[in-house]
Scaffold this motif. Structure first.
Motif, PDB file in Angstrom:
ATOM      1  N   LEU A   2       0.846  -1.195   0.000  1.00 34.74           N
ATOM      2  CA  LEU A   2       0.000   0.000   0.000  1.00 34.74           C
ATOM      3  C   LEU A   2       0.877   1.239   0.000  1.00 34.74           C
ATOM      4  O   LEU A   2       1.822   1.337   0.784  1.00 34.74           O
ATOM      5  N   ASN A   4       0.722   5.457   0.231  1.00 35.89           N
ATOM      6  CA  ASN A   4      -0.063   6.666   0.509  1.00 35.89           C
ATOM      7  C   ASN A   4       0.820   7.893   0.355  1.00 35.89           C
ATOM      8  O   ASN A   4       1.972   7.899   0.806  1.00 35.89           O
ATOM      9  N   VAL A  21       5.165   3.771   2.100  1.00 36.12           N
ATOM     10  CA  VAL A  21       4.982   2.499   1.401  1.00 36.12           C
ATOM     11  C   VAL A  21       4.972   1.387   2.449  1.00 36.12           C
ATOM     12  O   VAL A  21       5.975   1.158   3.135  1.00 36.12           O
ATOM     13  N   ARG A  22       3.854   0.715   2.563  1.00 38.59           N
ATOM     14  CA  ARG A  22       3.705  -0.382   3.529  1.00 38.59           C
ATOM     15  C   ARG A  22       3.890  -1.704   2.797  1.00 38.59           C
ATOM     16  O   ARG A  22       3.170  -2.007   1.850  1.00 38.59           O
TER      17      ARG A  22
END
Length: 225
Positions: A2, A4, A21-22
């Protein structure tokens, strides 16, 4: 994975985008900053390309959390100047101390929030360190005794094997620079902090390539990939 996008210092003249950034799985935390000096454009391009690759799914972070600030000093970048005062002398020097510039304060507040295990600060410098020990081009710099030293040494060997021209080889330097992002992160956050310096005399496309390769090596070494 993910990604954002956020705005750092959003209510000020220093507003600048950053990306979180996950990874697919939990893991370490890495902060990547670039554009602390507004005229070091290749390092900024490399950081932005990494963010864009993550957004587009061309680069997958398997583990951990990656924070990227591609253009820290937007005002200096727009003028294509290093910046006055030098932002990389204004970060906190003591645990109880404060940053001497609101933008350095915002960056360091973000770092405190995420507590990075690693902090890479991407820069560019004059001169080739293979030809003179007095210059910083083509170096990785970390604080003396840093836990990043063994990784830097392995990474330099990997990089230099891929660079045919020995004048362009990278070197390791170890020194403290009070007021810099690197030394603040090491002293106050106990992060493994590294300044990446490519040489201005090389073609911009080559500098971007080296910056991207170094970041990818660090991501692998730190277990993100």
């Amino acid at each position: 994975m993910l990604v954002n996008k956020h705005i750092l210092a959003s209510s000020s003249v220093h507003a600048t985008p950053y990306y979180v950034v996950r990874g697919v799985n939990p893991g370490p935390v890495m902060l990547i900053t670039s554009g602390v000096h507004g005229n070091e454009t290749a390092s900024m391009a490399a950081a932005q390309q990494l963010a864009d690759d993550c957004i587009a799914g061309r680069h997958i972070i398997q583990r951990g959390l990656l924070i990227i600030i591609p253009r820290v000093h937007q005002q200096a970048y727009r003028k294509k100047i290093r910046g006055k005062p030098d932002l990389n002398r204004t970060f906190p020097r003591r645990i109880s101390g404060k940053a001497k510039h609101p933008l350095a304060s915002a960056v360091f507040h973000l770092a405190r929030q995420y507590q990075p295990d690693w902090w890479l600060d991407l820069h560019e410098a004059n001169g080739l360190s293979q030809l003179s020990s007095r210059v910083l081009g083509q170096t990785l710099i970390t604080n003396p005794g840093s836990r990043a030293v063994p990784v830097c040494k392995r990474l330099i060997k990997q990089m230099n094997r891929s660079i045919a021209n020995q004048d362009r080889h990278f070197n390791l330097k170890q020194h403290e620079l009070p007021g810099s992002a690197r030394t603040a992160g090491a002293r106050l956050l106990q992060a493994r902090t590294v300044t990446v310096e490519t040489c201005w005399s090389l073609k911009r496309s080559v500098r971007i390539k080296y910056q991207r390769q170094i970041v990818h090596h660090f991501l692998r070494e730190a277990g993100f990939m």
